[in-house]
Design an enzyme around this catalytic site. Structure first.
Site, short mmCIF file in Angstrom:
data_model
loop_
_atom_site.label_atom_id
_atom_site.label_comp_id
_atom_site.label_asym_id
_atom_site.label_seq_id
_atom_site.Cartn_x
_atom_site.Cartn_y
_atom_site.Cartn_z
CE LYS A 15 36.36 37.96 -0.46
NZ LYS A 15 37.20 37.24 0.32
NE ARG A 87 36.47 33.85 -5.54
CZ ARG A 87 35.84 33.92 -4.17
NH1 ARG A 87 34.71 34.66 -3.99
NH2 ARG A 87 36.37 33.40 -3.33
NE ARG A 121 35.44 31.23 7.17
CZ ARG A 121 35.49 31.52 6.02
NH1 ARG A 121 35.05 32.93 5.94
NH2 ARG A 121 36.17 30.86 5.05
NE ARG A 154 33.53 28.75 3.80
CZ ARG A 154 33.89 29.76 3.08
NH1 ARG A 154 33.00 30.99 3.58
NH2 ARG A 154 34.48 30.19 2.12
NE ARG A 165 38.65 29.16 0.11
CZ ARG A 165 38.26 29.50 1.55
NH1 ARG A 165 38.38 28.59 2.46
NH2 ARG A 165 37.71 30.65 1.89
P1 AP5 Z 1 35.45 36.66 6.70
O1 AP5 Z 1 34.70 37.88 6.75
O2 AP5 Z 1 34.38 35.40 6.66
O3 AP5 Z 1 36.47 36.60 5.34
P2 AP5 Z 1 35.95 36.45 3.77
O4 AP5 Z 1 37.20 37.39 3.06
O5 AP5 Z 1 34.70 36.77 3.67
O6 AP5 Z 1 36.33 34.92 3.62
P3 AP5 Z 1 35.86 34.06 2.77
O7 AP5 Z 1 36.50 32.63 3.09
O8 AP5 Z 1 34.43 33.73 2.85
O9 AP5 Z 1 36.12 34.33 1.15
P4 AP5 Z 1 36.49 33.49 0.18
O10 AP5 Z 1 36.61 34.56 -0.95
O11 AP5 Z 1 37.58 32.57 -0.14
O12 AP5 Z 1 35.05 32.61 0.03
P5 AP5 Z 1 33.47 32.68 -0.57
O13 AP5 Z 1 32.80 32.37 0.28
O14 AP5 Z 1 33.57 33.86 -1.31
O15 AP5 Z 1 36.57 36.45 7.89
C1 AP5 Z 1 37.41 35.26 7.87
C2 AP5 Z 1 37.60 34.75 9.43
O16 AP5 Z 1 38.30 35.80 9.93
C3 AP5 Z 1 36.22 34.75 10.16
O17 AP5 Z 1 36.58 33.96 11.28
C4 AP5 Z 1 36.30 36.38 10.94
O18 AP5 Z 1 35.52 36.32 12.08
C5 AP5 Z 1 37.62 36.65 11.09
N1 AP5 Z 1 38.02 37.97 10.67
C6 AP5 Z 1 37.51 38.87 9.84
N2 AP5 Z 1 37.83 40.09 9.91
C7 AP5 Z 1 38.93 40.10 10.91
C8 AP5 Z 1 39.88 40.98 11.25
N3 AP5 Z 1 40.10 42.26 10.92
N4 AP5 Z 1 40.66 40.55 12.31
C9 AP5 Z 1 40.76 39.50 12.78
N5 AP5 Z 1 39.64 38.41 12.38
C10 AP5 Z 1 38.91 38.62 11.27
O19 AP5 Z 1 34.05 31.66 -1.88
C11 AP5 Z 1 34.02 30.18 -1.48
C12 AP5 Z 1 34.22 29.16 -2.70
O20 AP5 Z 1 33.08 29.87 -3.68
C13 AP5 Z 1 35.29 29.84 -3.52
O21 AP5 Z 1 36.45 29.09 -3.29
C14 AP5 Z 1 34.70 29.19 -5.12
O22 AP5 Z 1 34.90 28.00 -5.22
C15 AP5 Z 1 33.22 29.78 -5.19
N6 AP5 Z 1 33.11 30.99 -5.56
C16 AP5 Z 1 32.41 32.06 -4.58
N7 AP5 Z 1 32.49 33.14 -5.46
C17 AP5 Z 1 32.88 32.74 -6.78
C18 AP5 Z 1 33.13 33.59 -8.08
N8 AP5 Z 1 32.82 34.96 -8.08
N9 AP5 Z 1 33.55 33.22 -9.16
C19 AP5 Z 1 33.83 31.53 -9.07
N10 AP5 Z 1 33.85 31.08 -7.91
C20 AP5 Z 1 33.09 31.46 -6.89
#
Ligand code: AP5
Length: 211
Positions: A15, A87, A121, A154, A165
C-alpha cells in the site's frame, strides 16, 4: 482520475509503495494512518502514548482515536489518498461523514508473500524511505540511498507481530472488501507481482474506472 481514493490490503501488500508514487505523480495528499501514528509515537504525544501498546502488539488502535486523527487532517480537503484507513466497518462508516470516496484499490496478496516482504523490509529512520533487502535493496549495505542513514527494521516487522497483524487484518479489515464491493467502488489488483506491474495495473484500473 478519481479524487478521494482508499488503498486496502493486508500488511505488506505494498500500500505504502503504491501510495507514495501515486500521490506524487497525481498530486494527491497521501494520508497513511500508520505513518501518522508512528510520528505521534516518536514525538511521545498523548495520542502516541495511547497508540503505542496497540501497535507493538499488532492490534488496531481504537476507532475513535483514528477517526478524530483523520478528521483533523483532511476535513474540507479533497484529492486524498487514504493508506491503511479505514480498517474496520466503524471507520468506513465514519469516513463517509468526513470525505466521499470515489474508488477503493484492493491489493490482494497471500500470507506467505506478506511474511517474506515484511521480514525483509527496512526503513530509513531519518527520511522515511522504504526498502526491501530482497526486492528493493539499498545501493550500499543497509544504508539509505537518499541520506546515508543506517536502515532499521520496524518494531512490528518481527515475525510474531507480523503473524498477529495478519490475523487482525483477516478478522477486522478483510470484510471491508465486501463492503466496498457492494457499493460498486472496489478495484481488485493482484499485488503478488513486481512493484512496477502493480503500479501499472492500479493506474490502468483507475483510468478504466473513470465515470
Ligand atoms: P509496503 O509498501 O511498506 O507495504 P504496506 O502494505 O504499506 O505495509 P504496512 O506494513 O506498512 O501496512 P500495515 O497496514 O500493516 O501497517 P501500517 O503502517 O498501516 O511494502 C512492504 C515491503 O514490501 C517493503 O519492503 C516494500 O519495499 C516491499 N514491496 C512493496 N511492494 C512490493 C511488490 N509489489 N513486490 C515486492 N516487494 C514489494 O499500520 C501499522 C500499525 O498502526 C497497525 O498494526 C495498527 O496498530 C496501527 N494502525 C494504522 N492504521 C490504523 C487504523 N486505520 N486503525 C487502527 N490502527 C491503525
Amino acid at each position: 482520475m478519481k479524487r478521494n481514493l482508499v488503498l486496502l490490503g493486508p500488511p505488506g501488500a505494498g500500500k505504502g509503495t503504491v501510495a507514495q508514487r501515486l500521490a506524487s505523480e497525481r498530486g494527491l495528499l497521501h494520508l497513511s494512518t500508520g505513518d501518522v501514528l508512528r510520528d505521534e509515537v516518536a514525538r511521545a504525544t498523548a495520542l502516541g502514548q495511547r497508540a503505542k501498546d496497540y501497535m507493538d502488539r499488532g492490534e488496531l488502535v481504537p476507532d475513535e482515536l483514528i477517526l478524530s486523527m483523520v478528521k483533523e487532517r483532511v476535513e474540507g480537503r479533497s484529492g486524498i489518498l487514504f493508506d491503511g484507513f479505514p480498517r474496520t466497518l466503524a471507520q468506513a462508516e465514519g469516513l463517509e461523514k468526513i470525505a466521499p470516496i470515489d474508488a477503493v484499490i484492493f491489493l490482494e496478496v497471500d500470507k506467505d508473500t506478506v511474511v517474506s516482504r515484511l521480514s525483509a523490509r527496512r526503513i530509513c529512520p531519518q527520511c522515511g524511505a522504504v526498502y526491501n533487502l530482497v526486492t528493493q535493496p539499498p545501493k550500499e549495505d543497509e544504508r539509505c540511498d537518499q541520506c546515508g542513514t543506517k536502515l532499521i527494521q520496524r518494531d512490528d516487522d518481527k515475525p510474531e507481530v507480523i503473524a498477529r497483524r495478519f490475523e487482525v487484518y483477516m478478522r477486522q479489515s478483510a470484510p471491508l472488501a465486501r463492503y466496498y464491493e457492494k457499493k460498486g467502488l472496489l478495484i481488485r489488483i493482484d499485488a503478488g507481482r513486481s512493484p512496477e506491474e502493480v503500479y501499472a495495473a492500479a493506474l490502468r484500473a483507475l483510468r478504466d474506472d473513470r465515470p
